[in-house]
Design a protein around this motif. Sequence first.
Motif, PDB file in Angstrom:
ATOM      1  N   UNK A   1       0.818  -1.210   0.000  1.00 42.94           N
ATOM      2  CA  UNK A   1       0.000   0.000   0.000  1.00 42.94           C
ATOM      3  C   UNK A   1       0.856   1.267   0.000  1.00 42.94           C
ATOM      4  N   UNK A   2       2.021   1.177   0.607  1.00 45.08           N
ATOM      5  CA  UNK A   2       2.873   2.352   0.703  1.00 45.08           C
ATOM      6  C   UNK A   2       3.254   2.944  -0.629  1.00 45.08           C
ATOM      7  N   UNK A   3       3.393   2.097  -1.642  1.00 50.74           N
ATOM      8  CA  UNK A   3       3.771   2.611  -2.971  1.00 50.74           C
ATOM      9  C   UNK A   3       2.681   3.520  -3.549  1.00 50.74           C
ATOM     10  N   UNK A   4       1.414   3.265  -3.180  1.00 49.63           N
ATOM     11  CA  UNK A   4       0.332   4.140  -3.651  1.00 49.63           C
ATOM     12  C   UNK A   4       0.396   5.518  -2.990  1.00 49.63           C
ATOM     13  N   UNK A   5       0.710   5.527  -1.698  1.00 50.33           N
ATOM     14  CA  UNK A   5       0.889   6.805  -1.013  1.00 50.33           C
ATOM     15  C   UNK A   5       2.059   7.577  -1.613  1.00 50.33           C
ATOM     16  N   UNK A   6       3.184   6.896  -1.791  1.00 47.62           N
ATOM     17  CA  UNK A   6       4.365   7.561  -2.351  1.00 47.62           C
ATOM     18  C   UNK A   6       4.070   8.138  -3.727  1.00 47.62           C
ATOM     19  N   UNK A   7       3.365   7.363  -4.551  1.00 46.61           N
ATOM     20  CA  UNK A   7       3.038   7.847  -5.896  1.00 46.61           C
ATOM     21  C   UNK A   7       2.182   9.103  -5.839  1.00 46.61           C
ATOM     22  N   UNK A   8       1.197   9.131  -4.946  1.00 40.76           N
ATOM     23  CA  UNK A   8       0.334  10.301  -4.853  1.00 40.76           C
ATOM     24  C   UNK A   8       1.082  11.525  -4.347  1.00 40.76           C
ATOM     25  N   UNK A   9       1.928  11.344  -3.359  1.00 39.36           N
ATOM     26  CA  UNK A   9       2.716  12.487  -2.883  1.00 39.36           C
ATOM     27  C   UNK A   9       3.662  12.990  -3.980  1.00 39.36           C
ATOM     28  N   UNK A  10       4.184  12.060  -4.775  1.00 41.59           N
ATOM     29  CA  UNK A  10       5.050  12.453  -5.893  1.00 41.59           C
ATOM     30  C   UNK A  10       4.271  13.256  -6.929  1.00 41.59           C
ATOM     31  N   UNK A  11       3.076  12.780  -7.273  1.00 36.43           N
ATOM     32  CA  UNK A  11       2.261  13.481  -8.267  1.00 36.43           C
ATOM     33  C   UNK A  11       1.798  14.851  -7.763  1.00 36.43           C
ATOM     34  N   UNK A  12       1.726  15.009  -6.445  1.00 40.44           N
ATOM     35  CA  UNK A  12       1.391  16.311  -5.872  1.00 40.44           C
ATOM     36  C   UNK A  12       2.602  17.238  -5.807  1.00 40.44           C
ATOM     37  N   UNK A  13       3.776  16.702  -6.117  1.00 43.01           N
ATOM     38  CA  UNK A  13       4.989  17.511  -6.124  1.00 43.01           C
ATOM     39  C   UNK A  13       5.581  17.767  -4.759  1.00 43.01           C
ATOM     40  N   UNK A  14       5.267  16.899  -3.772  1.00 41.81           N
ATOM     41  CA  UNK A  14       5.742  17.141  -2.409  1.00 41.81           C
ATOM     42  C   UNK A  14       6.652  16.030  -1.895  1.00 41.81           C
ATOM     43  N   UNK A  15       6.806  14.946  -2.647  1.00 37.80           N
ATOM     44  CA  UNK A  15       7.621  13.818  -2.170  1.00 37.80           C
ATOM     45  C   UNK A  15       9.103  14.160  -2.286  1.00 37.80           C
ATOM     46  N   UNK A  16       9.805  14.097  -1.157  1.00 37.23           N
ATOM     47  CA  UNK A  16      11.238  14.393  -1.131  1.00 37.23           C
ATOM     48  C   UNK A  16      12.080  13.128  -1.012  1.00 37.23           C
ATOM     49  N   UNK A  17      11.626  12.187  -0.148  1.00 35.44           N
ATOM     50  CA  UNK A  17      12.476  11.054   0.206  1.00 35.44           C
ATOM     51  C   UNK A  17      11.654   9.780   0.381  1.00 35.44           C
ATOM     52  N   UNK A  18      12.238   8.652  -0.012  1.00 36.64           N
ATOM     53  CA  UNK A  18      11.672   7.325   0.209  1.00 36.64           C
ATOM     54  C   UNK A  18      12.544   6.578   1.214  1.00 36.64           C
ATOM     55  N   UNK A  19      11.884   5.969   2.206  1.00 38.28           N
ATOM     56  CA  UNK A  19      12.570   5.136   3.192  1.00 38.28           C
ATOM     57  C   UNK A  19      11.976   3.738   3.126  1.00 38.28           C
ATOM     58  N   UNK A  20      12.835   2.717   3.058  1.00 43.01           N
ATOM     59  CA  UNK A  20      12.360   1.336   3.062  1.00 43.01           C
ATOM     60  C   UNK A  20      13.470   0.457   3.636  1.00 43.01           C
TER      61      UNK A  20
ATOM     62  N   UNK B   1     -10.178   9.053  -3.598  1.00 39.17           N
ATOM     63  CA  UNK B   1     -10.055   9.163  -2.140  1.00 39.17           C
ATOM     64  C   UNK B   1      -8.617   9.296  -1.654  1.00 39.17           C
ATOM     65  N   UNK B   2      -7.694   8.497  -2.210  1.00 35.62           N
ATOM     66  CA  UNK B   2      -6.316   8.550  -1.730  1.00 35.62           C
ATOM     67  C   UNK B   2      -5.667   9.884  -2.071  1.00 35.62           C
ATOM     68  N   UNK B   3      -5.963  10.421  -3.253  1.00 35.89           N
ATOM     69  CA  UNK B   3      -5.431  11.735  -3.604  1.00 35.89           C
ATOM     70  C   UNK B   3      -5.991  12.790  -2.650  1.00 35.89           C
ATOM     71  N   UNK B   4      -7.288  12.690  -2.351  1.00 31.66           N
ATOM     72  CA  UNK B   4      -7.901  13.636  -1.414  1.00 31.66           C
ATOM     73  C   UNK B   4      -7.231  13.564  -0.044  1.00 31.66           C
ATOM     74  N   UNK B   5      -6.954  12.335   0.389  1.00 31.52           N
ATOM     75  CA  UNK B   5      -6.330  12.134   1.701  1.00 31.52           C
ATOM     76  C   UNK B   5      -4.933  12.753   1.749  1.00 31.52           C
ATOM     77  N   UNK B   6      -4.134  12.496   0.710  1.00 32.13           N
ATOM     78  CA  UNK B   6      -2.778  13.045   0.667  1.00 32.13           C
ATOM     79  C   UNK B   6      -2.797  14.573   0.591  1.00 32.13           C
ATOM     80  N   UNK B   7      -3.717  15.121  -0.186  1.00 32.23           N
ATOM     81  CA  UNK B   7      -3.853  16.578  -0.268  1.00 32.23           C
ATOM     82  C   UNK B   7      -4.245  17.163   1.085  1.00 32.23           C
ATOM     83  N   UNK B   8      -5.107  16.459   1.807  1.00 29.57           N
ATOM     84  CA  UNK B   8      -5.553  16.941   3.111  1.00 29.57           C
ATOM     85  C   UNK B   8      -4.385  16.987   4.097  1.00 29.57           C
ATOM     86  N   UNK B   9      -3.532  15.963   4.082  1.00 28.89           N
ATOM     87  CA  UNK B   9      -2.366  15.957   4.958  1.00 28.89           C
ATOM     88  C   UNK B   9      -1.467  17.153   4.664  1.00 28.89           C
TER      89      UNK B   9
END
Length: 331
Positions: free
Chosen positions: A12-31, A278-286
């Motif tokens: 599931x984490x890859x979906x969150x990372x993708x959405x933050x990336x598409x919003x232009x806010x993803x800086x770093x990936x940790x795994x 929904x996931x895009x809305x959630x990431x935008x809300x954060x």
Amino acid sequence: MASIAHVGYGYWGRNLARNFSELGVLDTIVDPDPDAAAAAAATLGAKAAAFEDVLSDPHIDGISIASPAEMHFGHAMAALKAGKHVYVEKPLALDVAEAESLHETALRSGLTLMVGHLLQYHPVYVKLRAMVEDGEFGRLLYVYSNRMSLGKFRREENVLWSFAPHDISMLLGLFGSEPSHVSAQGTVSHTPGIADMVTVQMHFPGGGSGHIQVCWMHPFKEQRLVVIGEKAMAVFEDSEPDWNAKLKLYRHEIDTSGPVPMPQKTDPELVAVPRSEPLRNECMHFCACIDQRQKPLTDGIEGLGVLRALQKAELALRENLEHQQEQKDVR
């Protein structure tokens, strides 16, 4: 604009990372897998780093956490103590005391703590909840939610913890309170000690009731939320492929003037809801909560309410499964 580090590039984490990336806010990936983190970072235009490096990076405003559930508390607390805003996938923690500690730490530090109860950001649920709050259904009598599919089976947690947080969150939101009583039953069929099907019953202070059924050994996918009120009824069918048919309103009435209640049926009305993810809305809300200092819709208090209901259901489920085993031993 907020700068986000994402922790956990799994199912599931890859979906969150993708959405933050598409919003232009993803800086770093940790795994935990450095190669996976590096590959994901290259794909998403971010950098890969260790969790400790993210905590000390002054450029990072918020941390999104999608690590295994047993690691949620440790990761979230470390992030809060480092002065980072935190989004954590459901459940907030595995223990109420730990969740309370996270909430208190965020509150004391003036930081955002947001829980990933995704359905709260689904536009159809948002519309349905607004209709309930506007009194369109009158007093709620009964609400139930089914979340069933074939898989994904897990060994580290049962279907209650894997599926039900979303449904509990929705019921608590509709009733506007935590349940006063929780009971649960389940079935263990494939992995010893891991329930594959669970039914949870909840009663609420206002007199309404509801149940949740979750199952990962169901022949087809069903995601259905049914609301029954004094004045109207509704069905939110999230597994319905036609967006325009996901929310149906039934203005059925029950005539109680005679000796036997008599239903007066009406045809369903399709409720129009603007489409969004929904996931895009959630990431935008954060991000908005960080940038504009907003209170999250699914904050620590909301997450605590869901977790308390989950723990009550888990205790009831264990008692039920123990009783089933005792009956088998007798036979």
